[in-house]
Design a protein around this motif. Sequence first.
Motif, PDB file in Angstrom:
ATOM      1  N   HIS A  96      43.834  26.335  30.228  1.00 38.39           N
ATOM      2  CA  HIS A  96      44.100  27.808  29.693  1.00 38.39           C
ATOM      3  C   HIS A  96      43.874  29.387  30.937  1.00 38.39           C
ATOM      4  N   PHE A 107      37.270  35.637  34.209  1.00 39.50           N
ATOM      5  CA  PHE A 107      36.884  36.003  32.729  1.00 39.50           C
ATOM      6  C   PHE A 107      37.204  37.989  32.522  1.00 39.50           C
ATOM      7  N   THR A 108      37.942  38.186  31.703  1.00 37.03           N
ATOM      8  CA  THR A 108      38.146  39.644  31.328  1.00 37.03           C
ATOM      9  C   THR A 108      37.587  39.923  29.969  1.00 37.03           C
ATOM     10  N   GLU A 110      37.680  42.240  28.205  1.00 38.39           N
ATOM     11  CA  GLU A 110      38.366  41.677  26.580  1.00 38.39           C
ATOM     12  C   GLU A 110      38.141  40.418  26.026  1.00 38.39           C
ATOM     13  N   GLU A 111      38.295  39.218  26.617  1.00 36.42           N
ATOM     14  CA  GLU A 111      38.364  37.924  25.986  1.00 36.42           C
ATOM     15  C   GLU A 111      36.745  37.218  25.559  1.00 36.42           C
TER      16      GLU A 111
END
Length: 143
Positions: A96, A107-108, A110-111
């Motif tokens: 995922h 990585f973002t 937002e997450e």
Amino acid sequence: MTFSTSVLAVLDSYPGEVRQALLRLRDLIHDTAGQNREIGQLEEALKWGQPSFLTVKPQTGTAIRIDRDNSGQGDFALYVNCQTSLVSEWQAMFPHLTYGSNRSVHFTLEEPLPEDELRQMITMALTYRSKKRKPAAKRRSHP
């Protein structure tokens, strides 16, 4: 732990949210190493201009680097040597997540940071060389 002022200077040069995310990732690397006797003490340095973390104890792990992500795959990333099997192992374990070829996970902002997965990845990287040696040693002792 050996902290580096040059690493901190690079991290401090980034915009607020990216800086905070990278500082959190840096803390997670140090915390994970500190909880694992096999890893031992870490040394921070700049490698290719990126904050880098490597075990002080020789022949234990492979270096981890962190940096903002300019690839468009995320906002920041964790990098390992592309000649290791780490990223392919991580892809099988954590499909995922977003990967960059055979050298990075992205990585973002937002997450939420996937801390459990990251702790496993950090441990795998910082024990990579010692884990690769152990099966060979067992084979030699058992004909």
